[in-house]
Structures are given as C-alpha cells and as structure tokens.
Write a protein that holds these residues in place. Structure first.
Motif, mmCIF file in Angstrom:
data_model
loop_
_atom_site.group_PDB
_atom_site.id
_atom_site.type_symbol
_atom_site.label_atom_id
_atom_site.label_comp_id
_atom_site.label_asym_id
_atom_site.label_seq_id
_atom_site.Cartn_x
_atom_site.Cartn_y
_atom_site.Cartn_z
ATOM 1 N N ILE A 30 34.484 -51.143 -52.730
ATOM 2 C CA ILE A 30 34.328 -49.890 -51.990
ATOM 3 C C ILE A 30 33.200 -49.967 -50.962
ATOM 4 C CG2 ILE A 30 33.730 -47.434 -52.270
ATOM 5 C CD1 ILE A 30 35.254 -47.474 -54.881
ATOM 6 N N GLY A 31 32.238 -50.829 -51.169
ATOM 7 C CA GLY A 31 31.139 -50.927 -50.225
ATOM 8 C C GLY A 31 30.137 -51.986 -50.660
ATOM 9 N N LEU A 32 29.029 -52.064 -49.921
ATOM 10 C CA LEU A 32 27.940 -52.994 -50.244
ATOM 11 C C LEU A 32 26.730 -52.187 -50.710
ATOM 12 C CD1 LEU A 32 28.197 -55.378 -47.136
ATOM 13 C CD2 LEU A 32 29.564 -55.369 -49.247
ATOM 14 N N LEU A 33 25.727 -52.877 -51.256
ATOM 15 C CA LEU A 33 24.546 -52.194 -51.774
ATOM 16 C C LEU A 33 23.297 -53.001 -51.446
ATOM 17 C CD1 LEU A 33 23.220 -49.964 -53.520
ATOM 18 C CD2 LEU A 33 23.666 -51.420 -55.518
ATOM 19 N N VAL A 34 22.301 -52.337 -50.866
ATOM 20 C CA VAL A 34 21.022 -52.992 -50.545
ATOM 21 C C VAL A 34 19.973 -52.512 -51.546
ATOM 22 C CG1 VAL A 34 19.268 -53.366 -48.783
ATOM 23 C CG2 VAL A 34 21.661 -53.094 -48.113
ATOM 24 N N VAL A 35 19.354 -53.471 -52.254
ATOM 25 C CA VAL A 35 18.401 -53.142 -53.327
ATOM 26 C C VAL A 35 17.303 -54.208 -53.389
ATOM 27 C CG1 VAL A 35 20.062 -51.932 -54.803
ATOM 28 C CG2 VAL A 35 19.789 -54.424 -55.005
ATOM 29 N N PRO A 36 16.194 -53.945 -54.111
ATOM 30 C CA PRO A 36 15.229 -55.005 -54.402
ATOM 31 C C PRO A 36 15.888 -56.106 -55.239
ATOM 32 C CG PRO A 36 14.260 -52.855 -54.820
ATOM 33 C CD PRO A 36 15.721 -52.634 -54.591
ATOM 34 N N GLN A 37 15.434 -57.333 -55.068
ATOM 35 C CA GLN A 37 16.079 -58.472 -55.731
ATOM 36 C C GLN A 37 16.081 -58.330 -57.253
ATOM 37 O OE1 GLN A 37 14.724 -62.248 -54.289
ATOM 38 N NE2 GLN A 37 15.764 -63.409 -55.875
ATOM 39 N N SER A 38 15.043 -57.727 -57.827
ATOM 40 C CA SER A 38 14.992 -57.598 -59.283
ATOM 41 C C SER A 38 16.128 -56.725 -59.807
ATOM 42 C CB SER A 38 13.646 -57.011 -59.722
ATOM 43 O OG SER A 38 13.503 -55.672 -59.279
ATOM 44 N N LEU A 39 16.530 -55.719 -59.030
ATOM 45 C CA LEU A 39 17.644 -54.863 -59.459
ATOM 46 C C LEU A 39 18.976 -55.596 -59.314
ATOM 47 C CD1 LEU A 39 16.590 -51.349 -58.123
ATOM 48 C CD2 LEU A 39 16.327 -52.326 -60.408
ATOM 49 N N ALA A 40 19.082 -56.466 -58.324
ATOM 50 C CA ALA A 40 20.294 -57.283 -58.201
ATOM 51 C C ALA A 40 20.433 -58.212 -59.401
ATOM 52 C CB ALA A 40 20.256 -58.085 -56.903
ATOM 53 N N ARG A 41 19.331 -58.747 -59.864
ATOM 54 C CA ARG A 41 19.368 -59.617 -61.046
ATOM 55 C C ARG A 41 19.641 -58.805 -62.310
ATOM 56 N NH1 ARG A 41 13.966 -63.219 -59.607
ATOM 57 N NH2 ARG A 41 14.981 -64.672 -58.143
#
Length: 291
Positions: free
Chosen positions: A141-152
């Motif tokens: 549905i889309g992309l998400l921009v977050v701090p790297q720690s939340l991506a992990r």
C-alpha cells in the motif's frame, strides 16, 4: 549510596527501538543488590511516565522539556525507508527525500521524526502505529520512513530498507526529572557514560581520603630514599675514592723524587770516578783526539 537507595529498585523506562540491554548488564554486575526494572513505554508517553514517578529515568527520544528534565544525548539514528524486497528502491544503496516524491509514504500517528511536511504522496488514512504501517508496506500500500532501530524492531523477511540521506533524524537520550537526581540515577549516568567501577563519582568520601593518606605515605617514603644518610655516599666519596687517588698521587710523587735523588747521586759518584780515571788514562799514555 544512601540507605533508602540501597533497599530500593531502579526503574528505567525505554521507548521502542532503544536497546538498554548492555547498560542493564553492567548495572547487574556492579549493583547486584539493587534490581533494575525495565518499563517499556510508547515514545509519546515517556515524558508523562517520568513526570508521574512511574520510572526513575528513561531512554527516550528527543526533544524533551528541558525546563523540567535533565537529558544526556546518547546518539542519533540513521533514517531509512522500509520497502518491499522487490521494490525499485532496492536497486540503489541510498535515496533522497526527492526520490520518494512519486511514492505513497505512510505517516503513522506515532511518528517520531517530526516532519514539517512528510515526503511523497499522502496515504488515504494515517495508520495508528508504526507496527500497523509496516503491515501496510508488506501489503504493497505504501512505503514508510522511520529511524533504523524501528526498521529492525519490525523486521520482516519480505521487507528491506535503505538509508534516506536528507531526512530528519531521531536522537536518543538518557532523561530524568531534574529534581529527582538520586544516587541511583547518578550510578546509571556513570554506566551510560562509560565510567569504570573505580570512578570517584558516587563513591563515599572515606575512600578518596584513604587514597590521599596512602599517597602521602608513598611520597614520604620516596623523600626518605632521596635524602643521603650521614657518613654515607656523600661523605664517603671524598674520603674514599678521591682521598685514595690523592694519596696515590702523593706516593707516586715521592717515588719520582726518590728516583731522581738516586740518579743525581749516581751521576756525582761517576763524575768523581771519572776524574781519577782520567789520571789513570793519562798514565797509560793514551793519545788524545788532537794527536
């Protein structure tokens, strides 16, 4: 540490993405009699948890109210964009905000980046949480921009991420109410800042005083070793080696004088014998050089 601190526990709040495990391990090694209780809180609620006394300190995301809280910045995180593994973004090592202009970029209600204007096209609805937004990315549905720690933290096998070079960053800090700076808070500050177990911060006054007395004793012993003893090396040297050399030189001079006197006496005796011998030579009638 006061008596009340010694019998209490230390409560540490932390936000999603923060990883206090290393500091907790060091705490348990140094203060095994003081339990450290971890309290996980949403980033938006961390300040209220600390204000209400539900935690003694917290690993939180900046900014915080610096008129009420003390804070020690720890690090700033790389910002990344989470995408499906088959997305075109995966063909590059990093992207810019402008590269996302034609993409639907999700902006969850618990966003921690503080955008003035989120990048990309706005989604039909804002997800309630970052976790919900990650599910939508997986659904295409889309992309998400977050701090790297939340991506992990929200890692999925079907998703990956790339750094966004010019996006805002989120900074992590150790934070506590300024009026609640206890001995236990100071101990945790020391651990976070990398102080050794022998650091003088937070230790009792008796230990520095004992160290000072020990230094005085060592200094006195060193001074005693430096002072020459009476009649020792300083007094013995002139009377020893120097005096011996002088006596030797005097003896040598006396020997030279005696030998010179002996040679002088021998020459005089030979001269006397030579005079009488000249008469005997003349008696034998030996001709002179002029003859």
């Amino acid at each position: 540490m006061t008596g009340s601190d010694a019998s209490a526990s230390f409560r540490l709040a932390y936000v999603p993405g923060a990883t206090p495990a290393k500091w907790v391990r060091i705490w348990n090694e140094r203060l095994p009699d003081v339990p450290l209780d971890l309290v996980q809180v949403p980033a938006a609620e961390a300040a209220e948890v600390l204000r209400g006394g539900a935690a003694d300190a917290g690993i939180v995301r900046l900014p915080v109210d610096r008129t009420y809280f003390s804070a020690i910045p720890l690090y700033s995180e790389t910002t990344v964009v989470i995408v499906p593994k088959d997305h075109l973004v995966t063909a590059v090592d990093e992207v810019s905000v402008a590269d996302l202009a034609d993409e639907v970029v999700l902006h969850p209600l618990d966003d921690v980046l503080g955008w003035e204007r989120p990048p990309g096209e706005e989604a039909f609805e804002r997800p309630a949480t970052t976790g919900d937004a990650v599910e939508l990315v997986a659904a295409g549905i889309g992309l998400l921009v977050v701090p790297q720690s939340l991506a992990r933290l929200h890692h999925r096998r079907d998703l990956t991420y790339r750094p966004v070079t010019d996006a805002p960053q989120s900074s992590i800090a150790l934070c506590w109410p300024e009026e609640a700076h206890t001995d236990l808070v100071e101990h945790f500050i020391g651990i976070v800042r990398g102080r050794t177990v022998n650091s003088t911060r937070g230790r009792t006054q008796a230990q520095p005083e004992e160290q000072s007395r020990s230094k005085d004793r060592r200094a006195g012993a060193a001074e005693t070793r430096r002072k020459p003893a009476a009649g020792g090396k300083a007094g013995g040297k002139p009377g020893g080696k120097t005096g011996g050399k002088a006596d030797g030189r005097t003896g040598q001079a006396s020997g030279h004088s005696g030998r010179a006197t002996g040679r002088a006496g021998g020459s005089a005796a030979r001269n006397r014998r030579g005079g009488s011998g000249g008469g005997r030579s003349g008696g034998r009638g030996r001709p002179g050089r002029g003859a």
